[in-house]
Design a protein around this motif. Structure first.
Motif, PDB file in Angstrom:
ATOM      1  N   LEU A 141       6.205  -3.098  -2.897  1.00  0.00           N
ATOM      2  CA  LEU A 141       6.949  -2.248  -2.845  1.00  0.00           C
ATOM      3  C   LEU A 141       7.133  -1.199  -1.386  1.00  0.00           C
ATOM      4  CD1 LEU A 141       5.639  -0.486  -6.387  1.00  0.00           C
ATOM      5  CD2 LEU A 141       7.616  -1.470  -5.921  1.00  0.00           C
ATOM      6  N   ILE A 142       8.297  -0.483  -1.189  1.00  0.00           N
ATOM      7  CA  ILE A 142       8.208   0.348  -0.126  1.00  0.00           C
ATOM      8  C   ILE A 142       8.586   1.862  -1.125  1.00  0.00           C
ATOM      9  CG2 ILE A 142       9.519   1.281   1.805  1.00  0.00           C
ATOM     10  CD1 ILE A 142       9.733  -1.628   2.635  1.00  0.00           C
ATOM     11  N   VAL A 182       1.702  -1.521  -1.865  1.00  0.00           N
ATOM     12  CA  VAL A 182       2.909  -0.522  -1.540  1.00  0.00           C
ATOM     13  C   VAL A 182       2.742   0.183  -0.028  1.00  0.00           C
ATOM     14  CG1 VAL A 182       1.289   1.002  -2.610  1.00  0.00           C
ATOM     15  CG2 VAL A 182       3.537   1.966  -2.618  1.00  0.00           C
ATOM     16  N   VAL A 183       4.087   0.221   0.368  1.00  0.00           N
ATOM     17  CA  VAL A 183       4.029   1.065   1.717  1.00  0.00           C
ATOM     18  C   VAL A 183       4.730   2.198   1.266  1.00  0.00           C
ATOM     19  CG1 VAL A 183       4.976   0.996   4.032  1.00  0.00           C
ATOM     20  CG2 VAL A 183       4.291  -1.155   2.924  1.00  0.00           C
ATOM     21  N   PHE A 184       3.913   3.548   1.786  1.00  0.00           N
ATOM     22  CA  PHE A 184       4.970   4.614   1.527  1.00  0.00           C
ATOM     23  C   PHE A 184       5.331   5.131   2.911  1.00  0.00           C
ATOM     24  CE2 PHE A 184       1.673   5.173  -1.747  1.00  0.00           C
ATOM     25  CZ  PHE A 184       2.364   5.419  -2.701  1.00  0.00           C
ATOM     26  N   ILE A 185       6.656   5.730   2.564  1.00  0.00           N
ATOM     27  CA  ILE A 185       7.224   6.031   4.062  1.00  0.00           C
ATOM     28  C   ILE A 185       8.034   7.650   3.908  1.00  0.00           C
ATOM     29  CG2 ILE A 185       8.302   4.055   4.618  1.00  0.00           C
ATOM     30  CD1 ILE A 185      11.113   4.451   3.231  1.00  0.00           C
ATOM     31  N   TYR A 192      -0.186   1.683   2.171  1.00  0.00           N
ATOM     32  CA  TYR A 192      -0.451   2.106   3.527  1.00  0.00           C
ATOM     33  C   TYR A 192       0.796   3.122   3.652  1.00  0.00           C
ATOM     34  CZ  TYR A 192      -2.907  -2.346   4.286  1.00  0.00           C
ATOM     35  OH  TYR A 192      -4.011  -3.235   3.959  1.00  0.00           O
ATOM     36  N   TYR A 193       0.838   3.664   4.763  1.00  0.00           N
ATOM     37  CA  TYR A 193       1.805   4.603   5.221  1.00  0.00           C
ATOM     38  C   TYR A 193       2.518   4.291   6.527  1.00  0.00           C
ATOM     39  CZ  TYR A 193       4.495   8.944   6.139  1.00  0.00           C
ATOM     40  OH  TYR A 193       5.477   9.813   5.996  1.00  0.00           O
ATOM     41  N   VAL A 194       3.808   4.214   6.715  1.00  0.00           N
ATOM     42  CA  VAL A 194       4.592   4.231   7.882  1.00  0.00           C
ATOM     43  C   VAL A 194       5.363   5.594   8.011  1.00  0.00           C
ATOM     44  CG1 VAL A 194       6.594   3.032   9.170  1.00  0.00           C
ATOM     45  CG2 VAL A 194       4.680   1.596   7.771  1.00  0.00           C
ATOM     46  N   GLY A 195       5.100   6.160   9.047  1.00  0.00           N
ATOM     47  CA  GLY A 195       5.972   7.325   9.580  1.00  0.00           C
ATOM     48  C   GLY A 195       5.820   7.766  10.927  1.00  0.00           C
ATOM     49  N   LEU A 230       5.604  -4.566   7.846  1.00  0.00           N
ATOM     50  CA  LEU A 230       4.503  -4.255   7.027  1.00  0.00           C
ATOM     51  C   LEU A 230       4.611  -4.853   5.604  1.00  0.00           C
ATOM     52  CD1 LEU A 230       1.596  -3.307   6.726  1.00  0.00           C
ATOM     53  CD2 LEU A 230       2.355  -1.137   6.502  1.00  0.00           C
ATOM     54  N   ALA A 231       5.941  -4.773   4.914  1.00  0.00           N
ATOM     55  CA  ALA A 231       5.881  -5.046   3.633  1.00  0.00           C
ATOM     56  C   ALA A 231       5.906  -6.762   3.462  1.00  0.00           C
ATOM     57  CB  ALA A 231       7.188  -4.476   2.953  1.00  0.00           C
TER      58      ALA A 231
END
Ligand code: GAL
Ligand code: CA
Length: 329
Positions: free
Chosen positions: A83-84, A107-110, A126-129, A294-295
Motif C-alpha cells: 500500500l501507498i 505500507v508506505v505513507f506519503i 514507512y514514510y516518504v516525504g 520503496l513499495a
C-alpha cells in the motif's frame, strides 16, 4: 568461452533491467484527487510504476477518511502486494497500520506524516516525504531577504514586517510547521514579524481568495507588507484578490510580496509575470519515485535500505525542498 561469458552477461543485465517489479501490484490512496500538488505526485507514481513494470491502482479519498478506509479495505481484501497511503486524517494512521499488519502487507505513507510511535508498531510501515520545517524556513528566508533588500517594503517605516498568514488544513504537519518556521525565520533574520491576520484556507485557491478579499477590506492593502501562504494554490488565491485591487499587476508602488510552497506550474507562471515573489520546490517527482521504489522493494520482501535512498531512523526517506525566487527564473 569469452563469447559465452558476454552473452550470459547480456542476459543477466537484460533480466535485471526489465523485471524486478513485474507482477507487483500497488494499491494507493490519495487524500483528494482535486489538489494541484497531489496531482503532480500521482503522475510521478504512475510514471515510475510503469517504468519499473509494476501496476498501480490509485483511489480518490475525496477528503473523507471513511471513504479512504473503505478503499484500503478493498485493496487489502484484493490482491495488492503493498500500500501507498496519503492519509486524509493523520490521526487515522494507527488504524491503517493495524489493518496492513494483520494482512501482512507493507505500507508506505506519503505527504501526511504519521508519528514515529505509530510507524514503530509495524516493521513494514514507512514514510516518504519532505521535512515540513525546511519549507517553513525557506519561505521565511524568501520574505526576509526581500524585506532587507527592498527598504520600501516597510510601508509604515516601523522596521517591522506586517504580514498575513494563510494556512493549510488543520492538523497537517505542513500547516503547523510551515506556519511556525516561516515566522520564526523572519524573526531570526532580525526583522520583527507582526501578524495582521491569519486564517485556514485548506490549501485551496478559492477559499484563500475569499479570505484575502475580506482581509484587504478590513485591513487595507496599503497596510499589508507581505503574504505568507502555506502552499502555492493559496498564494495564487491571495494574488487574485490583490489583483482585483490593482495590486501586483506591475506598478511597483502597488506590490505586496507573496510566497507559497510547492513550485506548481501555475505559481512559476505567476512568478514569471512578476505577480508572486517566490515559492519552495516541494519535489513531487522525487517523492513519487521514492515512494514507488520503496513499495516495490518491500513487495519483493526487502527492507527500506533496498530502495536506494538514505534512511532516517529506519523509517523515513526524506526528499529535500528547494527555494525558488522570481529573480532566479
Ligand atoms: C502539501 C502541499 C499542499 C497540499 C498538501 C496536501 O505538502 O504543499 O499543496 O498538496 O500537501 O496534503
Ligand atoms: Ca512595517
Amino acid at each position: 568461452m569469452r563469447k559465452v561469458f558476454v552473452m550470459t552477461l547480456a542476459l543477466v543485465l537484460a533480466l535485471a533491467s526489465c523485471s524486478f517489479a513485474d507482477g507487483v501490484k500497488i494499491g494507493a490512496g490519495i487524500y483528494r484527487f482535486n489538489d494541484a500538488f497531489m496531482l503532480r505526485f500521482r503522475n510521478a507514481m504512475t510514471a515510475e510504476s510503469e517504468k519499473l513494470g509494476a501496476t498501480i491502482e490509485i483511489a480518490d479519498g475525496r477528503d473523507d477518511q471513511n471513504t479512504q478506509d473503505a478503499q484500503i479495505d478493498g485493496f487489502l481484501s484484493g490482491d495488492v502486494n503493498v500500500l501507498i497511503v496519503n492519509l486524509v486524517d493523520r490521526m487515522a494512521a494507527q488504524s491503517v497500520v493495524d489493518k496492513a499488519k494483520s494482512a501482512n502487507i507493507p505500507v508506505v505513507f506519503i505527504n501526511r506524516e504519521p508519528s514515529l510511535e505509530v510507524l514503530n508498531t509495524y516493521d513494514k510501515a514507512y514514510y516518504v516525504g519532505a521535512k515540513a520545517e525546511e519549507s517553513g524556513v525557506f519561505s521565511g528566508q524568501l520574505i526576509a531577504e526581500y524585506f532587507k533588500s527592498h527598504p520600501e517594503a516597510d510601508k509604515n517605516h516601523d522596521g517591522k514586517l506586517q504580514f498575513i498568514l494563510l494556512k493549510g488544513q488543520n492538523g497537517h504537519q505542513d500547516m503547523i510547521l510551515r506556519s511556525k518556521h516561516s515566522v520564526e525565520t523572519i524573526r531570526d533574520a532580525g526583522i520583527e514579524p507582526v501578524e495582521l491576520a491569519s486564517a485556514i484556507a485548506n490549501w485551496d485557491k478559492l477559499e484563500a481568495m475569499k479570505i484575502m478579499n475580506a482581509f484587504i477590506m478590513s485591513i487595507g492593502p496599503e497596510n499589508i507588507e507581505a503574504v505568507i501562504a502555506n502552499n502555492d494554490e493559496m498564494a495564487l488565491g491571495a494574488i487574485e484578490a490583490l489583483k482585483a485591487q490593482d495590486y501586483n499587476t506591475g506598478n511597483p508602488e502597488m506590490y505586496i510580496p507573496v510566497v507559497g510552497v510547492d513550485a506548481n506550474a501555475s505559481a512559476l507562471e505567476a512568478m514569471d509575470r512578476g505577480e508572486m515573489l517566490g515559492t519552495v520546490l516541494n519535489d513531487a517527482d522525487n517523492q513519487g519515485i521514492a515512494a514507488v521504489r520503496l513499495a516495490v522493494a518491500l513487495a519483493g520482501g526487502k527492507d527500506i535500505s533496498a530502495a536506494g535512498y538514505p534512511v532516517t531512523d529506519g523509517k523515513y526517506i526524506w526528499i529535500p525542498y528547494q527555494k525558488v525566487l522570481t529573480s532566479e527564473r
